[in-house]
Design an enzyme around this catalytic site. Structure first.
Site, short mmCIF file in Angstrom:
data_model
loop_
_atom_site.label_atom_id
_atom_site.label_comp_id
_atom_site.label_asym_id
_atom_site.label_seq_id
_atom_site.Cartn_x
_atom_site.Cartn_y
_atom_site.Cartn_z
N CYS A 45 0.84 -1.21 0.00
CA CYS A 45 0.00 0.00 0.00
C CYS A 45 0.87 1.25 0.00
O CYS A 45 0.56 2.23 -0.69
CB CYS A 45 -0.95 0.00 1.19
SG CYS A 45 -2.21 -1.30 1.09
N THR A 46 1.95 1.24 0.76
CA THR A 46 2.86 2.38 0.77
C THR A 46 3.47 2.58 -0.61
O THR A 46 3.52 3.71 -1.12
CB THR A 46 3.95 2.19 1.84
OG1 THR A 46 3.33 2.09 3.12
CG2 THR A 46 4.94 3.34 1.83
#
Length: 154
Positions: A45-46
């Site tokens: 997600c980052t």
């Protein structure tokens, strides 16, 4: 859970975010990228969120805006946005109502475990409010570049 298809009217999206409330209905006339990601601060997600940060100048040059949607609360998303110096808003969908409406919620497998949850999905909504692109179970690391290439082809 039904999925959103190309040519459909974009489902409603009205959420609180890191830069205040956002209602997609007020963005008529603009092309909008809406991507759903499962969890702030998780590795993929980052990578996904930061890739949108990195591609934001080109996305803006293509006359589009971008919003990331996660089940995380606004305060967590704000810390995430601040830590990674994001230039776009992240929106909180804590009860997954919006994710379900967009077909971005359903069965998936994580680390070999079957579960129901947020599906990493990305949509492009055209200036007329119809869905121009609907991608499910996207590769978070390649998502922003793929969406930018699609914008460039339009």
């Amino acid at each position: 859970m039904s999925r959103v298809n190309v040519g459909d009217a974009a489902p409603a999206l009205s959420l609180e975010g890191t830069r205040g409330p956002v209602d997609i209905a007020t963005l008529a006339g603009r092309r909008v990228i809406v991507y759903f990601f499962p969890k702030a601060f998780s590795p993929v997600c980052t990578d996904q969120v930061c890739s949108y940060r990195d591609e934001l100048p080109a996305i803006t040059a293509a006359d589009a805006v971008v919003y990331g949607v996660s089940p995380d609360p606004v305060d967590e998303l704000s810390r995430f946005a601040d830590q990674f110096d994001l230039g776009h808003a992240l929106l909180s969908d804590p009860d997954a109502t919006t994710a379900k409406r967009w077909g971005a919620w359903g069965p998936k497998t994580v680390n070999g475990q079957a579960m129901v949850g947020l599906l990493r999905s990305t949509f492009v909504v055209g200036p007329d409010g119809t869905v121009e692109s609907a991608d499910y179970e996207v590769d978070g690391r390649a998502d922003a570049a793929a969406q930018l290439a699609g914008l460039s082809a339009r």
